[in-house]
Design a protein around this motif. Sequence first.
Motif, PDB file in Angstrom:
ATOM      1  N   VAL A  73       0.830  -1.198   0.000  1.00  0.00           N
ATOM      2  CA  VAL A  73       0.000   0.000   0.000  1.00  0.00           C
ATOM      3  C   VAL A  73       0.867   1.251   0.000  1.00  0.00           C
ATOM      4  O   VAL A  73       1.981   1.246   0.505  1.00  0.00           O
ATOM      5  CB  VAL A  73      -0.987   0.027   1.186  1.00  0.00           C
ATOM      6  CG1 VAL A  73      -1.990  -1.104   1.087  1.00  0.00           C
ATOM      7  CG2 VAL A  73      -0.268  -0.015   2.511  1.00  0.00           C
ATOM      8  N   ASP A  85      -4.008   4.854  -0.721  1.00  0.00           N
ATOM      9  CA  ASP A  85      -4.642   3.536  -0.812  1.00  0.00           C
ATOM     10  C   ASP A  85      -5.548   3.325   0.406  1.00  0.00           C
ATOM     11  O   ASP A  85      -5.403   3.976   1.436  1.00  0.00           O
ATOM     12  CB  ASP A  85      -3.594   2.420  -0.851  1.00  0.00           C
ATOM     13  CG  ASP A  85      -2.843   2.362  -2.162  1.00  0.00           C
ATOM     14  OD1 ASP A  85      -3.312   2.973  -3.139  1.00  0.00           O
ATOM     15  OD2 ASP A  85      -1.788   1.708  -2.203  1.00  0.00           O
ATOM     16  N   ARG A  86      -6.484   2.408   0.263  1.00  0.00           N
ATOM     17  CA  ARG A  86      -7.418   2.123   1.342  1.00  0.00           C
ATOM     18  C   ARG A  86      -7.072   0.782   1.987  1.00  0.00           C
ATOM     19  O   ARG A  86      -6.558  -0.121   1.333  1.00  0.00           O
ATOM     20  CB  ARG A  86      -8.847   2.086   0.807  1.00  0.00           C
ATOM     21  CG  ARG A  86      -9.270   3.432   0.227  1.00  0.00           C
ATOM     22  CD  ARG A  86     -10.699   3.457  -0.229  1.00  0.00           C
ATOM     23  NE  ARG A  86     -11.641   3.260   0.856  1.00  0.00           N
ATOM     24  CZ  ARG A  86     -12.054   4.212   1.698  1.00  0.00           C
ATOM     25  NH1 ARG A  86     -11.579   5.429   1.590  1.00  0.00           N
ATOM     26  NH2 ARG A  86     -12.939   3.957   2.632  1.00  0.00           N
ATOM     27  N   ALA A 108      -5.289  -4.865   2.911  1.00  0.00           N
ATOM     28  CA  ALA A 108      -5.232  -3.876   1.841  1.00  0.00           C
ATOM     29  C   ALA A 108      -6.428  -4.071   0.923  1.00  0.00           C
ATOM     30  O   ALA A 108      -6.737  -5.190   0.531  1.00  0.00           O
ATOM     31  CB  ALA A 108      -3.932  -4.022   1.058  1.00  0.00           C
ATOM     32  N   THR A 135      -6.849  -2.751  -2.203  1.00  0.00           N
ATOM     33  CA  THR A 135      -6.337  -2.051  -3.380  1.00  0.00           C
ATOM     34  C   THR A 135      -6.445  -2.879  -4.651  1.00  0.00           C
ATOM     35  O   THR A 135      -5.808  -2.564  -5.641  1.00  0.00           O
ATOM     36  CB  THR A 135      -4.856  -1.675  -3.166  1.00  0.00           C
ATOM     37  OG1 THR A 135      -4.115  -2.866  -2.882  1.00  0.00           O
ATOM     38  CG2 THR A 135      -4.695  -0.695  -2.025  1.00  0.00           C
ATOM     39  N   SER A 155      -7.690  -4.255  -8.135  1.00  0.00           N
ATOM     40  CA  SER A 155      -8.332  -3.588  -9.259  1.00  0.00           C
ATOM     41  C   SER A 155      -9.710  -4.186  -9.499  1.00  0.00           C
ATOM     42  O   SER A 155     -10.021  -5.286  -9.038  1.00  0.00           O
ATOM     43  CB  SER A 155      -7.489  -3.748 -10.527  1.00  0.00           C
ATOM     44  OG  SER A 155      -7.520  -5.082 -10.964  1.00  0.00           O
TER      45      SER A 155
END
Length: 80
Positions: free
Chosen positions: A24, A28-29, A44, A46, A48
């Motif tokens: 991350v 980023d979340r 994470a 993140t 896609s």
Amino acid sequence: MSTATITSKGQITIPAVVRAALGVEAGDRVEFVQVEPGRFELVASTQSVSALKGLVRKPTSPISIAAMNQAIAVRGAKAR
């Protein structure tokens, strides 16, 4: 083991080693997932959108727009 301190605003800085392991970066979340009472995992979030491909199966037969609108109307009426 890495540690972090909570600020008066309830914020923490994730240690660099942990950020690197999670892959991350700034912006980023991450998600906090409770695995048992008093214990959480930091995950994470993140991935896609393409990672979601295949999670929802295609219907066995095509659905018409009219049928979709009907289902939405029925569900909407029940929600009120």
